[in-house]
Design an enzyme around this catalytic site. Sequence first.
Site, PDB file in Angstrom:
ATOM      1  N   LYS A 162     103.154   7.638 -52.986  1.00  0.00           N
ATOM      2  CA  LYS A 162     104.167   8.585 -52.477  1.00  0.00           C
ATOM      3  C   LYS A 162     104.302   9.691 -53.511  1.00  0.00           C
ATOM      4  CE  LYS A 162     109.217   8.237 -52.554  1.00  0.00           C
ATOM      5  NZ  LYS A 162     110.371   7.386 -52.155  1.00  0.00           N
ATOM      6  N   LYS A 164     106.392  12.939 -54.825  1.00  0.00           N
ATOM      7  CA  LYS A 164     107.623  13.721 -54.733  1.00  0.00           C
ATOM      8  C   LYS A 164     107.223  15.178 -54.524  1.00  0.00           C
ATOM      9  CE  LYS A 164     110.916  10.704 -55.524  1.00  0.00           C
ATOM     10  NZ  LYS A 164     112.005  10.489 -54.563  1.00  0.00           N
ATOM     11  N   ASP A 190     107.925  12.708 -50.393  1.00  0.00           N
ATOM     12  CA  ASP A 190     109.393  12.583 -50.388  1.00  0.00           C
ATOM     13  C   ASP A 190     109.990  13.858 -50.965  1.00  0.00           C
ATOM     14  OD1 ASP A 190     112.047  11.851 -50.503  1.00  0.00           O
ATOM     15  OD2 ASP A 190     111.761  10.152 -51.863  1.00  0.00           O
ATOM     16  N   GLU A 215     109.426  12.016 -46.154  1.00  0.00           N
ATOM     17  CA  GLU A 215     110.730  11.387 -46.356  1.00  0.00           C
ATOM     18  C   GLU A 215     111.782  12.457 -46.654  1.00  0.00           C
ATOM     19  OE1 GLU A 215     110.327   8.334 -49.325  1.00  0.00           O
ATOM     20  OE2 GLU A 215     112.485   8.122 -49.616  1.00  0.00           O
ATOM     21  N   ASP A 240     115.846   8.693 -45.725  1.00  0.00           N
ATOM     22  CA  ASP A 240     116.337   7.902 -46.861  1.00  0.00           C
ATOM     23  C   ASP A 240     117.832   8.210 -46.981  1.00  0.00           C
ATOM     24  OD1 ASP A 240     117.149   7.141 -49.443  1.00  0.00           O
ATOM     25  OD2 ASP A 240     115.389   7.874 -50.490  1.00  0.00           O
ATOM     26  N   LYS A 264     117.350   1.198 -48.654  1.00  0.00           N
ATOM     27  CA  LYS A 264     117.772   0.868 -50.020  1.00  0.00           C
ATOM     28  C   LYS A 264     119.115   0.170 -49.894  1.00  0.00           C
ATOM     29  CE  LYS A 264     115.707   4.951 -52.174  1.00  0.00           C
ATOM     30  NZ  LYS A 264     116.003   6.275 -52.784  1.00  0.00           N
TER      31      LYS A 264
HETATM   32  O1  OSB Z   1     114.276   9.232 -53.104  1.00  0.00           O
HETATM   33  O2  OSB Z   1     113.252   7.398 -53.059  1.00  0.00           O
HETATM   34  C1  OSB Z   1     113.898   8.237 -53.686  1.00  0.00           C
HETATM   35  C2  OSB Z   1     114.159   7.184 -57.367  1.00  0.00           C
HETATM   36  C3  OSB Z   1     115.456   7.539 -57.627  1.00  0.00           C
HETATM   37  C4  OSB Z   1     116.221   8.124 -56.660  1.00  0.00           C
HETATM   38  C5  OSB Z   1     115.669   8.389 -55.393  1.00  0.00           C
HETATM   39  C6  OSB Z   1     114.364   8.021 -55.100  1.00  0.00           C
HETATM   40  C7  OSB Z   1     113.590   7.440 -56.129  1.00  0.00           C
HETATM   41  C8  OSB Z   1     112.177   7.109 -55.953  1.00  0.00           C
HETATM   42  C9  OSB Z   1     111.586   6.053 -56.879  1.00  0.00           C
HETATM   43  O3  OSB Z   1     111.441   7.647 -55.172  1.00  0.00           O
HETATM   44  C10 OSB Z   1     111.593   4.711 -56.251  1.00  0.00           C
HETATM   45  C11 OSB Z   1     111.276   3.612 -57.237  1.00  0.00           C
HETATM   46  O4  OSB Z   1     110.120   3.490 -57.649  1.00  0.00           O
HETATM   47  O5  OSB Z   1     112.205   2.867 -57.601  1.00  0.00           O
HETATM   48 MG    MG Z   2     113.581   9.007 -51.103  1.00  0.00          MG
END
Ligand code: OSB
Ligand code: MG
Length: 369
Positions: A162, A164, A190, A215, A240, A264
């Site tokens: 994934k 960012k 994401d 995402e 998310d 989450k």
């Molecule tokens: O948006 O999924 C997200 C980490 C911190 C806050 C938001 C996100 C994330 C990640 C990392 O994408 C996910 C991980 O490896 O724990």
């Molecule tokens: Mg996310």
Amino acid sequence: MKTKISGIELRRIAMPLVAPFRTSFGVETSRDVLLVRVVTPDHEGWAECGAMSEPRYSSEYVDGVQHVLRRFLIPALPADGSDVPAVGRAFAPFTGHRMAKSALETAVLDARLRSAGESFGAYLGAVRDRVPCGVSVGIMDSVPELLDAVEGYLAEGYVRIKLKIEPGWDLDPVRAVRECFGDDLPLQVDANAAYALSDARHLAKLDDFALQLIEQPLANDDMVRHAALAKLLRTPICLDESITSAADAAAAISLGACSVINIKPGRVGGYLEARRIHDVARAHGIPVWCGGMLETGIGRAANVALAALPGFTLPGDTSASGRYFATDITKPFVLSDGRLDVPTGPGLGIEPLPDILDEVTTSIEWIPR
Ligand code: OSB
Ligand code: MG
């Protein structure tokens, strides 16, 4: 399963990350983590709060969580040590603060499960004993740096990547990863709410790269525009930040705002609500996967158990301990064949290693009951 709670410890730890993690909402170099320890006469239960030090990903932040726990949620815990669903009901009159509720509910649940000798996975309804894992790769200073990082993760065995993204870091990195690692690599992006609906034509250019999903492209509180965007993209939309409850999930699905959901537990108020979202999504044929908040082994243990439920059909952001920390506070989670084992011992099946925990502790607050 009733046991009286004798007190609750709120412990803060400082966990430096192995590398800075950059998203569209900021850079994290070290996690300031709140751990909750619920003490009963014969057991203790642990949980980790996902909140970060600043209210950027969502409105919660770790100092605020500690305050809400001390001031409202701990005093609201049922005095007779009633069952875990009753804990959720006792928190319901307080609006929001889901990460705080999740941490306390999870610690109570862990204490109960340890005394009952039942694992998180068994309690939640896990159907697998190992879960395939993806990795979330932060925004980097350059494309070559990104390709190095992705190459390293693929060599470790992660089964999906994934990336960012944010305006100015989207098409180029995605194209470069596709060119370098091929069309078969399961790849997703994401945006953490970094775009507007007026960016739809730009985002549609991602359609050429056969991404599994995009995402949270738009604002946290904007399901209606996500539904409009979904009509303009071929890339499936995954939510998310926008999904904070099973009711949100049902609304998003019926609006057509998403076709995949990132679950989450902290964001939605706990593992029971996380399971309800799983159930709603599954009934609608919507795939879900387990997100992450850069957890230590304590948060990871419960997430890996959740990710073993039948509707979790996509690999999660449940990476190995070493992706985050040089030294985890628990026995580390290690990737094998791109998978992590679901713990099988009572409760979380894992606990902090006392010496390591003491070394990283920055404060301890004990709240007697
Ligand atoms: O948006 O999924 C997200 C980490 C911190 C806050 C938001 C996100 C994330 C990640 C990392 O994408 C996910 C991980 O490896 O724990
Ligand atoms: Mg996310």
